[in-house]
Design a protein around this motif. Structure first.
Motif, PDB file in Angstrom:
ATOM      1  N   ALA A  25       0.849  -1.188   0.000  1.00 30.49           N
ATOM      2  CA  ALA A  25       0.000   0.000   0.000  1.00 30.49           C
ATOM      3  C   ALA A  25       0.881   1.233   0.000  1.00 30.49           C
ATOM      4  O   ALA A  25       2.092   1.163   0.284  1.00 30.49           O
ATOM      5  N   VAL A  26       0.276   2.364  -0.307  1.00 31.11           N
ATOM      6  CA  VAL A  26       0.990   3.643  -0.250  1.00 31.11           C
ATOM      7  C   VAL A  26       0.224   4.595   0.656  1.00 31.11           C
ATOM      8  O   VAL A  26      -0.987   4.447   0.858  1.00 31.11           O
ATOM      9  N   LEU A  46      14.057  -3.909   0.028  1.00 32.43           N
ATOM     10  CA  LEU A  46      13.156  -4.254   1.124  1.00 32.43           C
ATOM     11  C   LEU A  46      13.795  -3.821   2.436  1.00 32.43           C
ATOM     12  O   LEU A  46      14.914  -4.236   2.752  1.00 32.43           O
ATOM     13  N   VAL A  47      13.093  -2.994   3.191  1.00 36.81           N
ATOM     14  CA  VAL A  47      13.574  -2.556   4.503  1.00 36.81           C
ATOM     15  C   VAL A  47      12.839  -3.386   5.564  1.00 36.81           C
ATOM     16  O   VAL A  47      11.636  -3.223   5.773  1.00 36.81           O
ATOM     17  N   PHE A  57       8.881  -0.818   2.716  1.00 42.77           N
ATOM     18  CA  PHE A  57       8.975  -1.064   4.153  1.00 42.77           C
ATOM     19  C   PHE A  57       8.156  -2.309   4.521  1.00 42.77           C
ATOM     20  O   PHE A  57       6.944  -2.343   4.325  1.00 42.77           O
ATOM     21  N   GLY A  58       8.866  -3.319   5.051  1.00 42.14           N
ATOM     22  CA  GLY A  58       8.232  -4.564   5.450  1.00 42.14           C
ATOM     23  C   GLY A  58       8.259  -4.732   6.957  1.00 42.14           C
ATOM     24  O   GLY A  58       8.465  -3.766   7.709  1.00 42.14           O
ATOM     25  N   PRO A  95       6.212  10.290  -0.073  1.00 46.89           N
ATOM     26  CA  PRO A  95       5.612   9.067  -0.628  1.00 46.89           C
ATOM     27  C   PRO A  95       6.272   7.822  -0.035  1.00 46.89           C
ATOM     28  O   PRO A  95       7.505   7.708  -0.001  1.00 46.89           O
ATOM     29  N   THR A  96       5.455   6.893   0.441  1.00 39.90           N
ATOM     30  CA  THR A  96       5.971   5.717   1.144  1.00 39.90           C
ATOM     31  C   THR A  96       5.206   4.481   0.707  1.00 39.90           C
ATOM     32  O   THR A  96       3.974   4.487   0.653  1.00 39.90           O
ATOM     33  N   LEU A  97       5.959   3.428   0.398  1.00 40.68           N
ATOM     34  CA  LEU A  97       5.400   2.140  -0.002  1.00 40.68           C
ATOM     35  C   LEU A  97       5.644   1.159   1.144  1.00 40.68           C
ATOM     36  O   LEU A  97       6.779   1.013   1.606  1.00 40.68           O
ATOM     37  N   PHE A  98       4.594   0.485   1.589  1.00 42.76           N
ATOM     38  CA  PHE A  98       4.751  -0.359   2.768  1.00 42.76           C
ATOM     39  C   PHE A  98       3.770  -1.529   2.726  1.00 42.76           C
ATOM     40  O   PHE A  98       2.793  -1.515   1.966  1.00 42.76           O
ATOM     41  N   LEU A  99       4.039  -2.522   3.549  1.00 45.16           N
ATOM     42  CA  LEU A  99       3.139  -3.647   3.713  1.00 45.16           C
ATOM     43  C   LEU A  99       1.999  -3.207   4.625  1.00 45.16           C
ATOM     44  O   LEU A  99       2.236  -2.710   5.724  1.00 45.16           O
ATOM     45  N   ALA A 100       0.764  -3.404   4.165  1.00 46.91           N
ATOM     46  CA  ALA A 100      -0.394  -3.007   4.967  1.00 46.91           C
ATOM     47  C   ALA A 100      -1.358  -4.180   5.062  1.00 46.91           C
ATOM     48  O   ALA A 100      -1.384  -5.043   4.184  1.00 46.91           O
ATOM     49  N   TRP A 101      -2.129  -4.183   6.124  1.00 49.76           N
ATOM     50  CA  TRP A 101      -3.088  -5.273   6.300  1.00 49.76           C
ATOM     51  C   TRP A 101      -4.224  -4.839   7.211  1.00 49.76           C
ATOM     52  O   TRP A 101      -4.142  -3.834   7.918  1.00 49.76           O
ATOM     53  N   ALA A 102      -5.280  -5.611   7.150  1.00 49.92           N
ATOM     54  CA  ALA A 102      -6.430  -5.430   8.041  1.00 49.92           C
ATOM     55  C   ALA A 102      -6.802  -6.804   8.582  1.00 49.92           C
ATOM     56  O   ALA A 102      -6.728  -7.791   7.844  1.00 49.92           O
ATOM     57  N   PRO A 103      -7.129  -6.887   9.877  1.00 48.60           N
ATOM     58  CA  PRO A 103      -7.365  -5.754  10.784  1.00 48.60           C
ATOM     59  C   PRO A 103      -6.064  -5.135  11.283  1.00 48.60           C
ATOM     60  O   PRO A 103      -5.092  -5.832  11.497  1.00 48.60           O
ATOM     61  N   HIS A 104      -6.088  -3.835  11.477  1.00 54.15           N
ATOM     62  CA  HIS A 104      -4.976  -3.113  12.086  1.00 54.15           C
ATOM     63  C   HIS A 104      -5.367  -1.649  12.231  1.00 54.15           C
ATOM     64  O   HIS A 104      -5.949  -1.061  11.300  1.00 54.15           O
ATOM     65  N   PRO A 105      -5.035  -1.017  13.361  1.00 55.57           N
ATOM     66  CA  PRO A 105      -5.351   0.401  13.543  1.00 55.57           C
ATOM     67  C   PRO A 105      -4.639   1.328  12.570  1.00 55.57           C
ATOM     68  O   PRO A 105      -5.015   2.487  12.454  1.00 55.57           O
TER      69      PRO A 105
END
Length: 311
Positions: free
Chosen positions: A117-118, A173-174, A145-146, A192-202
């Motif tokens: 996600a970004v 990969l960081v 960012f992982g 601008p940042t590219l990272f691993l995102a997921w749900a559920p998560h605040p």
């Protein structure tokens, strides 16, 4: 109990068929499971710990990375795991299934997802799909960012880099941890940042997040749509049918986990304190989990939990 009744019970529970009101021996008093350092699993582990203690059991939670945690389960060093994310952890699950010593107790969560996600600054560049990334490499400083080293999600990302998927061969990969990654994305603000995102998560509430399309081959369809499963050792299930029944009925939902994780990450509560707060505020949440379950010494479970929460 007749074969027909066992089958009907299993169908109703959607889990393994276990005898109702089966008191466990004292050898089952300690329940061993692991935490890979993720706040979602910390939240569900915390709920399990609160319920276990109320029923007279002792939770023993080991902090283990995903690969080490699966080896611990495989080798009999832990009894169960509440964080089997599929399809991301399918290779680990396949390895467990091949032993014939492990079974799934229940799918404990649906509606989960995870993929790249970004942040808003990335989305403002027009990045909405994996195919959009490489033309904006410099804006992202070529970094993804992982989370912690060894995590299946990081392996997926590194595989994309190694295979030059979407032109990502010159990206980096960081690796850090869930908390450090979220903190980094938050600090980056308008960068601008590219990272691993997921749900559920605040993070989905705290960060304006755009999940990227186009990663079906890597993360699966529906933005890495996932389910989470509870797996356990056959030997433990057979030896400890009462507590195994509890876990075969312990299911969560995304809104519940968002609240629990918010209490941990935003309010600074320990996982068990967050779980205790949630269960006190939502007294009916555990009712279905406790059907046909007793305390370790054979007493009804529901009054024991209510007494523990009100004590």
């Amino acid at each position: 109990m007749s074969i027909l009744k066992i089958g009907m019970t299993a169908a109703l529970l959607g889990a393994v068929a276990l005898p109702a009101m089966a008191q466990d021996p004292d050898t089952c008093s300690t329940v061993r499971y692991s935490d890979p350092g993720w706040s979602d699993i910390a939240a569900t582990n915390g709920v399990a710990a609160v319920v276990l203690k109320a029923l007279g059991y002792t939770p023993d939670i080991a902090t283990l990375s995903v690969p080490v945690g699966y080896e611990a389960l495989k080798n009999g060093e832990t009894d169960l795991f509440l964080g089997n994310w599929l399809p991301a952890q399918k290779p680990f699950r396949d390895d467990l299934d091949a032993t014939g010593d492990i079974q799934e107790l229940v799918q404990n969560l649906e509606g989960a997802k995870f993929t790249l996600a970004v942040n808003k600054a990335g989305a403002d560049l027009g990045v909405a799909d994996f195919a959009d990334l490489d033309q904006h490499r410099d804006a992202f400083d070529g970094k993804i960012f992982g989370i912690e080293p060894g995590a299946p999600a990081n392996q997926l990302i590194q595989g994309m880099i190694d295979n030059d998927d979407f032109g990502l061969a010159d990206w980096e990969l960081v690796e850090s941890s869930e908390q450090a990654m979220v903190a980094q994305v938050t600090r980056n603000g308008d960068t601008p940042t590219l990272f691993l995102a997921w749900a559920p998560h605040p993070m989905n509430e705290a960060i304006e997040t755009t999940y990227l399309s186009g990663g079906d081959a890597q993360f699966g369809p529906d933005f890495g749509g996932a389910t989470v499963h509870t797996v356990a050792r056959n030997e433990w299930v057979e030896a400890c049918p009462n507590v195994a029944k509890l876990f075969s009925q312990m299911v969560f939902d995304v809104p519940m986990e968002n609240v629990l994780m918010g209490k941990i990450l935003n309010d600074g509560l320990e996982a068990e304190d967050a779980a205790r707060d949630y269960l006190s505020e939502n007294p009916d949440a555990a009712s279905a989990w406790l059907e046909g379950v007793t305390t370790l010494d054979g007493q009804p479970a529901q009054p024991a939990l209510e007494a523990a929460l009100n004590g």
